[in-house]
Design a protein around this motif. Structure first.
Motif, PDB file in Angstrom:
ATOM      1  N   ASN A 168      -0.533   2.149   0.535  1.00 41.12           N
ATOM      2  CA  ASN A 168      -0.079   1.514   1.776  1.00 41.12           C
ATOM      3  C   ASN A 168       0.093   0.006   1.619  1.00 41.12           C
TER       4      ASN A 168
ATOM      5  N   THR B 151       4.293   2.127   6.094  1.00 41.24           N
ATOM      6  CA  THR B 151       4.098   3.536   5.786  1.00 41.24           C
ATOM      7  C   THR B 151       2.727   4.028   6.222  1.00 41.24           C
TER       8      THR B 151
ATOM      9  N   LYS C  80       9.758  10.049   6.405  1.00 44.82           N
ATOM     10  CA  LYS C  80       8.620  10.498   7.208  1.00 44.82           C
ATOM     11  C   LYS C  80       8.574  12.028   7.187  1.00 44.82           C
TER      12      LYS C  80
ATOM     13  N   MET D 126       4.043  10.898   5.362  1.00 42.34           N
ATOM     14  CA  MET D 126       5.229  10.746   4.537  1.00 42.34           C
ATOM     15  C   MET D 126       5.456  11.997   3.698  1.00 42.34           C
TER      16      MET D 126
ATOM     17  N   ASN E  53       3.447  -0.316   0.479  1.00 41.97           N
ATOM     18  CA  ASN E  53       4.445   0.430   1.251  1.00 41.97           C
ATOM     19  C   ASN E  53       5.205   1.406   0.362  1.00 41.97           C
TER      20      ASN E  53
ATOM     21  N   VAL F 113       9.336   1.588   0.834  1.00 36.16           N
ATOM     22  CA  VAL F 113       9.817   1.529   2.218  1.00 36.16           C
ATOM     23  C   VAL F 113       9.777   0.075   2.681  1.00 36.16           C
TER      24      VAL F 113
ATOM     25  N   ARG G 182      -0.010   7.757  -2.070  1.00 32.55           N
ATOM     26  CA  ARG G 182       0.554   6.621  -1.341  1.00 32.55           C
ATOM     27  C   ARG G 182      -0.250   5.376  -1.619  1.00 32.55           C
TER      28      ARG G 182
ATOM     29  N   TYR H 131       2.389   6.436   9.162  1.00 32.86           N
ATOM     30  CA  TYR H 131       3.184   7.659   9.210  1.00 32.86           C
ATOM     31  C   TYR H 131       2.746   8.649   8.133  1.00 32.86           C
TER      32      TYR H 131
END
Length: 115
Positions: free
Chosen positions: A73, A29, A97, A34, A76, A24, A71, A32
């Motif tokens: 982060n 991210t 999202k 996801m 991203n 992203v 994820r 949010y």
């Protein structure tokens, strides 16, 4: 403008594995929840896996025990580890999202499970 770039799809035999990635750009991210979605021809797009900001995960029943969403982060990036793939998993996979308002959809990545 937020851009979503999915990758990692391909052709795999039944029972095989793939790891999808979604990078992203233009947003963070980490703030949010996801999700990974898939859309078969003629059908509505469905959410198959989601991960909250705290790392909590949810899966649609058809992929539970086979798919794992994660994820990173710092990068991203959202991942979908897909194991024990079945022919019915064949379709295009997208990330976005979990909740509205969603970003514009990316191109997705095609997953084909076939012998």
């Amino acid at each position: 403008q937020v851009q979503l770039v999915e990758s990692g799809g391909g052709l795999v035999q039944p029972g095989g594995s793939l790891r999808l990635s979604c990078v992203v750009s233009g947003s963070m991210t980490r703030i949010y929840a996801m999700g990974w979605y898939r859309q078969a021809p003629g059908k509505e797009r469905e959410l198959v896996a989601a991960i909250g900001t705290g790392g909590e995960t949810n899966y649609v029943d058809s992929v539970k025990g086979r798919f794992t969403i994660s994820r990173d982060n710092a990068k991203n990036t959202v991942y979908l580890q897909m194991n024990s793939l079945k022919p019915e998993d064949t379709t295009v996979y997208y990330c976005n999202k979990q909740w509205n308002p969603r970003w514009n959809w990316g191109q997705g990545t095609q997953v084909t499970v076939s012998s």
